[in-house]
Structures are given as C-alpha cells and as structure tokens.
Scaffold this motif. Structure first.
Motif, PDB file in Angstrom:
ATOM      1  N   HIS A 273       1.714  19.947 -24.845  1.00 34.57           N
ATOM      2  CA  HIS A 273       0.804  18.802 -24.808  1.00 34.57           C
ATOM      3  C   HIS A 273       0.004  18.760 -26.103  1.00 34.57           C
ATOM      4  CE1 HIS A 273      -2.369  16.106 -23.364  1.00 34.57           C
ATOM      5  NE2 HIS A 273      -1.471  15.713 -22.479  1.00 34.57           N
ATOM      6  N   GLU A 274      -0.303  17.578 -26.568  1.00 42.86           N
ATOM      7  CA  GLU A 274      -0.992  17.433 -27.863  1.00 42.86           C
ATOM      8  C   GLU A 274      -2.329  18.147 -27.897  1.00 42.86           C
ATOM      9  OE1 GLU A 274      -2.904  13.046 -26.977  1.00 42.86           O
ATOM     10  OE2 GLU A 274      -0.899  13.215 -27.829  1.00 42.86           O
ATOM     11  N   ARG A 275      -2.962  18.336 -26.751  1.00 38.99           N
ATOM     12  CA  ARG A 275      -4.230  19.070 -26.759  1.00 38.99           C
ATOM     13  C   ARG A 275      -4.028  20.524 -26.309  1.00 38.99           C
ATOM     14  NH1 ARG A 275      -5.464  16.269 -21.493  1.00 38.99           N
ATOM     15  NH2 ARG A 275      -5.809  17.974 -20.059  1.00 38.99           N
ATOM     16  N   GLY A 276      -2.766  20.962 -26.303  1.00 39.53           N
ATOM     17  CA  GLY A 276      -2.448  22.322 -25.871  1.00 39.53           C
ATOM     18  C   GLY A 276      -3.136  23.370 -26.740  1.00 39.53           C
ATOM     19  N   ASN A 277      -3.944  24.208 -26.127  1.00 38.65           N
ATOM     20  CA  ASN A 277      -4.702  25.204 -26.857  1.00 38.65           C
ATOM     21  C   ASN A 277      -4.596  26.520 -26.092  1.00 38.65           C
ATOM     22  OD1 ASN A 277      -6.523  26.762 -28.200  1.00 38.65           O
ATOM     23  ND2 ASN A 277      -8.187  25.308 -28.101  1.00 38.65           N
ATOM     24  N   TYR A 278      -3.970  27.509 -26.698  1.00 38.21           N
ATOM     25  CA  TYR A 278      -3.753  28.796 -26.053  1.00 38.21           C
ATOM     26  C   TYR A 278      -4.617  29.885 -26.676  1.00 38.21           C
ATOM     27  CZ  TYR A 278       0.239  26.274 -24.281  1.00 38.21           C
ATOM     28  OH  TYR A 278       1.030  25.341 -23.678  1.00 38.21           O
ATOM     29  N   GLU A 279      -5.735  29.506 -27.273  1.00 38.29           N
ATOM     30  CA  GLU A 279      -6.558  30.477 -27.980  1.00 38.29           C
ATOM     31  C   GLU A 279      -7.198  31.505 -27.056  1.00 38.29           C
ATOM     32  OE1 GLU A 279      -9.165  28.366 -30.597  1.00 38.29           O
ATOM     33  OE2 GLU A 279      -7.527  27.921 -31.978  1.00 38.29           O
ATOM     34  N   ALA A 280      -7.272  31.214 -25.763  1.00 42.81           N
ATOM     35  CA  ALA A 280      -7.838  32.172 -24.821  1.00 42.81           C
ATOM     36  C   ALA A 280      -6.774  33.136 -24.287  1.00 42.81           C
ATOM     37  CB  ALA A 280      -8.499  31.434 -23.657  1.00 42.81           C
ATOM     38  N   SER A 281      -5.530  32.948 -24.691  1.00 44.54           N
ATOM     39  CA  SER A 281      -4.434  33.775 -24.188  1.00 44.54           C
ATOM     40  C   SER A 281      -4.480  35.183 -24.783  1.00 44.54           C
ATOM     41  CB  SER A 281      -3.089  33.142 -24.530  1.00 44.54           C
ATOM     42  OG  SER A 281      -2.961  31.904 -23.900  1.00 44.54           O
ATOM     43  N   ILE A 282      -4.118  36.129 -23.951  1.00 44.51           N
ATOM     44  CA  ILE A 282      -3.965  37.508 -24.402  1.00 44.51           C
ATOM     45  C   ILE A 282      -2.464  37.760 -24.581  1.00 44.51           C
ATOM     46  CG2 ILE A 282      -6.108  38.307 -23.332  1.00 44.51           C
ATOM     47  CD1 ILE A 282      -4.432  39.396 -21.020  1.00 44.51           C
ATOM     48  N   PRO A 283      -2.062  38.799 -25.302  1.00 37.95           N
ATOM     49  CA  PRO A 283      -0.625  39.036 -25.528  1.00 37.95           C
ATOM     50  C   PRO A 283       0.210  39.077 -24.251  1.00 37.95           C
ATOM     51  CG  PRO A 283      -1.896  40.410 -27.001  1.00 37.95           C
ATOM     52  CD  PRO A 283      -2.888  39.735 -26.074  1.00 37.95           C
ATOM     53  N   LYS A 284      -0.341  39.612 -23.154  1.00 41.32           N
ATOM     54  CA  LYS A 284       0.422  39.671 -21.907  1.00 41.32           C
ATOM     55  C   LYS A 284       0.726  38.265 -21.392  1.00 41.32           C
ATOM     56  CE  LYS A 284       0.434  41.463 -17.254  1.00 41.32           C
ATOM     57  NZ  LYS A 284      -0.272  42.124 -16.191  1.00 41.32           N
ATOM     58  N   ASN A 285      -0.257  37.353 -21.459  1.00 37.22           N
ATOM     59  CA  ASN A 285      -0.038  35.982 -21.011  1.00 37.22           C
ATOM     60  C   ASN A 285       0.959  35.258 -21.915  1.00 37.22           C
ATOM     61  OD1 ASN A 285      -1.851  36.425 -18.980  1.00 37.22           O
ATOM     62  ND2 ASN A 285      -3.529  35.318 -19.961  1.00 37.22           N
ATOM     63  N   ILE A 286       0.920  35.562 -23.201  1.00 33.82           N
ATOM     64  CA  ILE A 286       1.866  34.957 -24.142  1.00 33.82           C
ATOM     65  C   ILE A 286       3.279  35.437 -23.818  1.00 33.82           C
ATOM     66  CG2 ILE A 286       2.542  34.827 -26.565  1.00 33.82           C
ATOM     67  CD1 ILE A 286      -0.489  35.062 -27.241  1.00 33.82           C
ATOM     68  N   ALA A 287       3.419  36.716 -23.488  1.00 30.52           N
ATOM     69  CA  ALA A 287       4.735  37.250 -23.112  1.00 30.52           C
ATOM     70  C   ALA A 287       5.226  36.603 -21.821  1.00 30.52           C
ATOM     71  CB  ALA A 287       4.663  38.767 -22.965  1.00 30.52           C
ATOM     72  N   ASN A 288       4.327  36.382 -20.865  1.00 28.97           N
ATOM     73  CA  ASN A 288       4.701  35.704 -19.620  1.00 28.97           C
ATOM     74  C   ASN A 288       5.163  34.276 -19.897  1.00 28.97           C
ATOM     75  OD1 ASN A 288       4.100  37.952 -18.097  1.00 28.97           O
ATOM     76  ND2 ASN A 288       2.051  37.245 -17.547  1.00 28.97           N
ATOM     77  N   MET A 289       4.477  33.599 -20.794  1.00 31.67           N
ATOM     78  CA  MET A 289       4.850  32.239 -21.167  1.00 31.67           C
ATOM     79  C   MET A 289       6.236  32.231 -21.816  1.00 31.67           C
ATOM     80  SD  MET A 289       2.634  29.805 -23.596  1.00 31.67           S
ATOM     81  CE  MET A 289       3.397  28.540 -24.554  1.00 31.67           C
ATOM     82  N   ARG A 290       6.465  33.195 -22.680  1.00 30.74           N
ATOM     83  CA  ARG A 290       7.776  33.309 -23.337  1.00 30.74           C
ATOM     84  C   ARG A 290       8.868  33.538 -22.294  1.00 30.74           C
ATOM     85  NH1 ARG A 290       9.776  37.992 -27.577  1.00 30.74           N
ATOM     86  NH2 ARG A 290      11.966  37.485 -27.393  1.00 30.74           N
ATOM     87  N   ASN A 291       8.643  34.426 -21.329  1.00 31.86           N
ATOM     88  CA  ASN A 291       9.632  34.688 -20.278  1.00 31.86           C
ATOM     89  C   ASN A 291       9.880  33.455 -19.427  1.00 31.86           C
ATOM     90  OD1 ASN A 291       9.952  37.327 -21.103  1.00 31.86           O
ATOM     91  ND2 ASN A 291       8.392  38.109 -19.715  1.00 31.86           N
ATOM     92  N   TYR A 292       8.812  32.711 -19.139  1.00 32.94           N
ATOM     93  CA  TYR A 292       8.916  31.487 -18.344  1.00 32.94           C
ATOM     94  C   TYR A 292       9.871  30.505 -19.024  1.00 32.94           C
ATOM     95  CZ  TYR A 292       7.422  27.207 -15.996  1.00 32.94           C
ATOM     96  OH  TYR A 292       7.403  26.035 -15.296  1.00 32.94           O
ATOM     97  N   PHE A 293       9.681  30.289 -20.308  1.00 33.64           N
ATOM     98  CA  PHE A 293      10.524  29.341 -21.018  1.00 33.64           C
ATOM     99  C   PHE A 293      11.898  29.921 -21.344  1.00 33.64           C
ATOM    100  CE2 PHE A 293       6.400  27.306 -22.106  1.00 33.64           C
ATOM    101  CZ  PHE A 293       6.660  26.130 -21.416  1.00 33.64           C
ATOM    102  N   HIS A 294      11.986  31.226 -21.557  1.00 33.43           N
ATOM    103  CA  HIS A 294      13.272  31.843 -21.840  1.00 33.43           C
ATOM    104  C   HIS A 294      14.244  31.626 -20.685  1.00 33.43           C
ATOM    105  CE1 HIS A 294      16.246  35.124 -21.916  1.00 33.43           C
ATOM    106  NE2 HIS A 294      16.232  34.868 -23.223  1.00 33.43           N
ATOM    107  N   ASP A 295      13.759  31.780 -19.450  1.00 33.91           N
ATOM    108  CA  ASP A 295      14.617  31.576 -18.282  1.00 33.91           C
ATOM    109  C   ASP A 295      15.174  30.157 -18.247  1.00 33.91           C
ATOM    110  OD1 ASP A 295      14.073  34.148 -17.554  1.00 33.91           O
ATOM    111  OD2 ASP A 295      12.589  33.624 -16.023  1.00 33.91           O
ATOM    112  N   ARG A 296      14.363  29.184 -18.602  1.00 34.81           N
ATOM    113  CA  ARG A 296      14.806  27.793 -18.573  1.00 34.81           C
ATOM    114  C   ARG A 296      15.737  27.474 -19.752  1.00 34.81           C
ATOM    115  NH1 ARG A 296      11.085  28.719 -15.388  1.00 34.81           N
ATOM    116  NH2 ARG A 296      10.394  27.328 -13.737  1.00 34.81           N
ATOM    117  N   ILE A 297      15.410  27.959 -20.917  1.00 38.15           N
ATOM    118  CA  ILE A 297      16.231  27.691 -22.095  1.00 38.15           C
ATOM    119  C   ILE A 297      17.590  28.381 -21.958  1.00 38.15           C
ATOM    120  CG2 ILE A 297      16.419  28.132 -24.581  1.00 38.15           C
ATOM    121  CD1 ILE A 297      13.378  27.622 -24.742  1.00 38.15           C
ATOM    122  N   TYR A 298      17.633  29.533 -21.305  1.00 37.26           N
ATOM    123  CA  TYR A 298      18.868  30.290 -21.144  1.00 37.26           C
ATOM    124  C   TYR A 298      19.907  29.517 -20.329  1.00 37.26           C
ATOM    125  CZ  TYR A 298      21.933  34.265 -20.306  1.00 37.26           C
ATOM    126  OH  TYR A 298      23.016  35.101 -20.254  1.00 37.26           O
TER     127      TYR A 298
END
Length: 148
Positions: A79-104
């Motif tokens: 989203h154009e206002r997407g801001n993940y500055e409050a994310s910690i590395p664990k949440n970023i890894a979870n986000m990556r896994n979430y999208f990896h499953d779909r892209i795969y």
C-alpha cells in the motif's frame, strides 16, 4: 415499383436442425473462457497482514486466483502508505515467509510491487535482498530524500 414474386423454400428437417445448431453455437461462443488474460494487483497494508486490504490474499482465494486461466500475472502491491518501521527482524522474517509461500505457487507469474519502508539497519540483508529479487523496493524513499 413493387416486386411480389415469392420463392418457394423447402427446408428439410435435417437442414433446419443444422441451422439451429449453427445459431446456438454462435451464441454459446461468448463465454468467460474467451476473456483475454489480464493482470491482477493485490494490495496489502503495513504491519497488519492479518487484516489485509484484499481478501484474495487469503490462502484458498489465492490458490483459486493462481489457477484461473484468465489471470496472466499477479502483483502483490505494498500500500502506498505502507510503513514497516515498527517491525522487528522476526516480524520481517514472518512477512517474508508469508509471501514466499504465495510466490512459490507460481514464481514466474507472481511478483512484488511497491516500496517497503523499514527502519534503517533493522531488516536483515538476506530478507532485504529477497524482497528486491521478488520485485519490491526497500527503503527507496530514503534514497530519494538523500538525492534532494
């Protein structure tokens, strides 16, 4: 001047049936399968992947979308206002896994789009590179601010 000559037409039942089948196939050819392939954009919001903007990001709906022959490419758009500055590395890894499953499901048809804004220094390099390889940009807004 008026022409009133009548031409006798004698159609046998088999010719009449052929005409009816030909007319029926003319109308039947206008169905959904003949739609040209189109691209689909699925927009997701910042830190709440649980409350996504597009319900087609749900697993079952996403599988249906990938299987739809009228869908050419699928773009996962930040989203154009997407801001993940409050994310910690664990949440970023979870986000990556979430999208990896779909892209795969179809890596040659599913791509990322948009800028992901993370706090500088928080996102691990491997995750950052993965997001960029899928089509997203990471912290592009910081580069634009430095150039001004």
């Amino acid at each position: 001047m008026r022409f009133t000559k009548k031409f006798p037409i004698n159609l046998s039942p088999k010719y009449l049936a052929m005409l009816m089948l030909g007319g029926a196939s003319l109308f039947a050819s206008c169905d959904k399968e003949n739609e040209p392939p189109h691209d689909v954009e699925l927009v997701f919001l910042e830190n709440n992947l649980e409350s996504k903007l597009d319900p087609r990001l749900e697993w079952e709906e996403f599988i249906k979308l990938v299987a739809d022959p009228s869908v050419n490419n699928i773009y996962l758009c930040a989203h154009e206002r997407g801001n993940y500055e409050a994310s910690i590395p664990k949440n970023i890894a979870n986000m990556r896994n979430y999208f990896h499953d779909r892209i795969y499901l179809a890596p040659h048809r599913i791509f990322g789009r948009g800028n992901l804004k993370f706090k500088p220094g928080v996102i691990p390099e491997a995750d950052s590179l993965w997001f960029v390889q899928q089509g997203w940009t990471v912290n592009q807004h910081l580069l634009q601010q430095k150039q001004k």
